[in-house]
Design an enzyme around this catalytic site. Structure first.
Site, PDB file in Angstrom:
ATOM      1  N   GLU A   1      -3.613   7.560  -4.064  1.00  0.00           N
ATOM      2  CA  GLU A   1      -3.468   6.270  -3.381  1.00  0.00           C
ATOM      3  C   GLU A   1      -3.297   5.128  -4.373  1.00  0.00           C
ATOM      4  O   GLU A   1      -4.039   5.051  -5.353  1.00  0.00           O
ATOM      5  CB  GLU A   1      -4.720   6.024  -2.522  1.00  0.00           C
TER       6      GLU A   1
ATOM      7  N   TYR B   1       0.858  -1.191   0.000  1.00  0.00           N
ATOM      8  CA  TYR B   1       0.000   0.000   0.000  1.00  0.00           C
ATOM      9  C   TYR B   1       0.889   1.233   0.000  1.00  0.00           C
ATOM     10  O   TYR B   1       1.873   1.311   0.748  1.00  0.00           O
ATOM     11  CB  TYR B   1      -0.884   0.010   1.255  1.00  0.00           C
TER      12      TYR B   1
END
Ligand code: GDP
Ligand code: MN
Length: 390
Positions: free
Chosen positions: A192, A105
């Site tokens: 993101e 991530y």
């Protein structure tokens, strides 16, 4: 404003980051043709992904792997038209399937408290990051970018090591710095990538591993959109609250809240004050609405229509300070909108300043349903009482 994955990918690819090829389709036939092209190009499968502005598409069945072009058309048939958290899927993204070794991530976010862009990363990718932040915050590494210098190399390297990417150091540094620069270049408040993946690819001397950005979520600061007409064009009206779309088109600053007193005010400061007074009097505002300076009657009418479209509104409080705005214009707009109203909601109007007497005359002539108040405290108290009585 949230960008669809296909647009977010465009911004990341434009910044030189490794985003796998993709195409977009709105029917299964197109998906079949696009899948054929990717397979002919050497892909050993394709991923078909719903383009909707909600998280967790994968879990909801909106992301599917297909090995053949026929498979791809079939899964596209299932995904197109699917309802994901209340949004109907109209388009899918088609991309060659990557062989994932590990999912990570990585995100760059605007942190208003520290007034910095923060880079947040975790070796546990592909998961719900909010869940991880709650259950195991130590699994997330946070590094702040420098306000003038951006993300410096040594900081990017620190993130790379924290993510266990020492074997991909160069690529990781480029990606870390890239996400931060995409934030700055587009006035984004979130960029993101989940997952950022280590992928395995065939190479002349055996399979090789590299990093790839397999998903992308970007949100742009609405207040900065004036500087980015190209991004404004990416707005997906199908997925926005129709009330927001109408308010923007009418040039009104309108934000829906969860109370029951509709507020119509001119000027942002006065609108905030009015909401504070409603709260203090024990009421709950249903919205923030600034009709702006010099609003004409048609804009006022549109504003009232938007307020009343919210079925939880039980009373309307109008607070206008006539400076550039003329009281009679506002009154005319209110009467006009009132005539087309399909339900009976009491309205308390306080108009002072330019042409206030004229406004009072117009409202009095219009008859029942509209009450006038001379002081703001009085107007607020009555609106709160009417909402409670309704
Ligand atoms: P999200 O559920 O909306 O976040 O959609 P993602 O694009 O992140 O996809 C969800 C999951 O599908 C990822 O975490 C991966 O596990 C998987 N996935 C996505 N793209 C690929 C791919 O190219 N190859 C493989 N094997 N899995 C993928
Ligand atoms: Mn994802």
């Amino acid at each position: 404003m949230k960008l669809q994955e296909l647009d977010a990918r465009t911004l990341l690819a434009r910044a030189g980051l490794p985003v796998p090829a993709w195409s977009v389709a709105s029917d299964p036939g197109e998906v079949r043709a696009q899948a054929e092209a990717f397979l002919a190009d050497g892909a050993d499968g394709v991923v078909v992904k719903a383009q909707v502005l909600v998280g967790g598409r994968g879990k909801a069945g909106g992301v599917k792997l297909a090995r053949t072009a026929d498979d791809a058309a079939e899964v596209a048939g299932a995904i197109l038209g699917m309802d994901i958290k209340g949004i109907t899927v109209r388009r899918v993204l088609v991309t060659p399937a990557s062989a994932i070794v590990r999912e990570l991530y990585l995100a760059a976010v605007l942190d208003r408290t520290s007034r910095r862009i923060l880079l947040m990363g975790s070796a546990q990718g592909g998961v719900d990051i909010e869940e991880l932040a709650a259950s195991d915050p130590s699994a997330i590494t946070t590094i702040a970018a420098h306000p003038h210098l951006g993300l410096q190399d040594h900081r990017a390297r620190r993130m790379a090591f924290a993510l266990g990417l020492s074997e991909h150091l160069k690529e990781a540094v480029v990606i870390c710095k890239g996400l931060v620069s995409v934030v700055y270049a587009n006035d984004a408040d979130l960029v993101e990538v989940n997952p950022l993946a280590i992928v395995r690819e065939p190479a002349p001397d055996g399979p090789a591993e590299r990093l790839a950005l397999l998903d992308a979520k970007i949100t742009i600061d609405d207040s900065a959109l004036g500087r980015h007409p190209d991004l404004e064009a990416m707005r997906d009206l199908d997925e926005e609250d129709p009330v927001d779309v109408e308010a923007r088109a009418a040039g009104l600053s309108f934000i829906r809240l969860d109370g029951d007193i509709g507020c119509m005010v001119n000027g942002a400061g006065l609108a905030m004050t009015t909401m504070d007074l409603v709260k203090r009097a024990g009421g709950r505002p249903a919205n923030f609405l600034d009709i702006g300076g010099g609003a004409r009657h048609d804009k006022v009418a549109e504003a009232l229509r938007l307020i009343l479209a919210d079925r939880s509104v039980k009373a309307v409080l109008v607070n206008i300070f006539g400076g550039i705005a003329r009281g009679d214009e506002v009154a005319r707009g209110l009467v006009e909108a009132r005539a087309h109203q399909d339900r009976d909601v009491p309205m308390i109007v306080r108009i002072v300043g330019t042409n206030a007497e004229l406004a009072a005359d117009i409202l009095r002539e219009a008859g029942s349903g509209i009450e006038t108040a001379t002081s703001l405290d009085d107007a607020v108290a009555r609106a709160v009482a009417l909402a409670k009585a309704a």
